[in-house]
Design an enzyme around this catalytic site. Structure first.
Site, mmCIF file in Angstrom:
data_model
loop_
_atom_site.group_PDB
_atom_site.id
_atom_site.type_symbol
_atom_site.label_atom_id
_atom_site.label_comp_id
_atom_site.label_asym_id
_atom_site.label_seq_id
_atom_site.Cartn_x
_atom_site.Cartn_y
_atom_site.Cartn_z
ATOM 1 N N ASP A 1 51.104 3.677 71.633
ATOM 2 C CA ASP A 1 50.192 4.354 70.709
ATOM 3 C C ASP A 1 48.835 3.671 70.792
ATOM 4 O OD1 ASP A 1 52.375 5.807 70.035
ATOM 5 O OD2 ASP A 1 52.464 5.209 67.932
ATOM 6 N N ASP B 1 56.982 17.271 64.301
ATOM 7 C CA ASP B 1 56.977 16.093 63.431
ATOM 8 C C ASP B 1 57.378 16.549 62.037
ATOM 9 O OD1 ASP B 1 55.967 14.714 65.637
ATOM 10 O OD2 ASP B 1 53.925 15.290 65.129
#
Length: 235
Positions: free
Chosen positions: A8, A129
Site C-alpha cells: 500500500d 470492499d
C-alpha cells in the site's frame, strides 16, 4: 491458490492502515520498490499494489512508483486505487501492469467497466470492499446501500471473472478473514481473491479449502506473523 503480498503506497512510502482508516497509517518501508523486490525474491509471482493517495483523491497519484516497481520486478503486478477513467486504465496496461482493479468506478461508471472488459478482458478485476454486508467506496470513506453479494452477482453477469473481496472491519486487524461473507460471495461463481484480516497459515489453508482463487496478505507479512516462504510451501 495464489498468494499475493500487498504493498500500500501513501506519500511514496509502503504503509498499512487498520480498517481502512487513514489516521491509523503505519510506515513499514520508505521505498515501495525495494519491498516489491523483496517479495519477489521470497517467491511472490504476483504483487498487489494500492495507490492509497489515489483512492482518497480519486485519481492515480503514484504512477511513477508503480512504473519503477514494474521495471524492477518480473512478478505480475495488479494495481488499484484512484482508477476512474479510460486514460488511467490504458496508461497502467501500457506500462506493464498485469491486472487493473476497479472499485468505485465499477459501481458508478458502468461504461468504464465495460470499456476495460472489452479491451482488456480478464485482466480487469473488480474490488468489492464490504462493511456489514454493504459496499464501501472512495478509499472506503463512503458507504453505499449496495449489498456485496448482489454486486458480485451483477459483476459476474456483466462478464467480470475475478473479484477481490475485502471485509473492511477485518482489514489490518489480524483477526482472520470474514469466512462467512467469503462463502456467500463464492456461491456466486466468480473467482474470489480474499483480502483483509488474514493472519496465519491456518487462515490460508481454510481459504484454499473453501475454493478461494487467491489471498492478499498485508500486515501479517510485515510484522512477521506469516512467513511468506513457509506459506508458499504449504499452500
Amino acid at each position: 491458490m495464489v498468494l499475493i503480498p500487498a504493498i500500500d503506497i501513501m506519500e511514496e512510502k509502503c504503509v498499512r492502515l487498520t480498517k481502512g482508516d487513514f489516521n491509523t497509517k503505519e510506515v513499514y518501508y520508505e521505498n515501495p520498490v525495494d519491498v516489491a523486490k523483496m517479495w519477489e525474491e521470497l517467491g511472490a509471482k504476483r504483487i498487489h499494489v494500492v495507490d492509497l493517495d489515489g483512492a482518497k483523491q480519486g485519481h492515480l497519484v503514484n504512477g511513477n512508483i508503480i512504473e519503477q516497481i514494474i521495471k524492477s520486478c518480473k512478478a505480475e503486478i495488479e494495481v488499484g486505487g484512484g482508477i476512474r477513467n479510460r486514460e488511467t486504465i490504458d496508461y497502467l496496461f501500457s506500462v506493464g501492469v498485469k491486472y487493473v482493479i476497479l472499485g468505485s468506478a465499477a459501481i458508478y461508471d458502468k461504461d468504464l467497466l465495460l470499456y476495460s472488459l472489452s479491451n482488456y478482458g480478464e485482466r480487469t478485476i473488480v474490488g468489492i470492499d464490504s462493511k456489514n454486508g454493504e459496499v464501501a467506496v472512495s478509499g472506503w470513506l463512503e458507504k453505499t446501500k449496495i449489498k456485496d453479494m448482489e454486486l458480485a452477482k451483477k459483476m459476474k453477469e456483466i462478464g467480470v471473472k475475478t473479484i477481490i473481496f475485502t471485509d473492511i472491519s477485518k482489514d489490518g486487524t489480524l483477526n482472520g478473514p470474514n469466512f462467512k461473507a467469503l462463502e456467500n460471495i463464492l456461491k456466486t461463481g466468480v473467482q474470489v481473491i480474499a483480502s483483509g484480516g488474514i493472519s496465519s497459515i491456518e487462515d490460508l489453508k481454510k481459504l484454499k479449502e473453501m475454493g478461494a482463487y487467491g489471498a492478499i496478505i498485508g500486515k501479517a507479512l510485515y510484522i512477521g506473523k506469516i512467513n511468506f516462504k513457509s506459506a508458499l510451501e504449504v499452500i
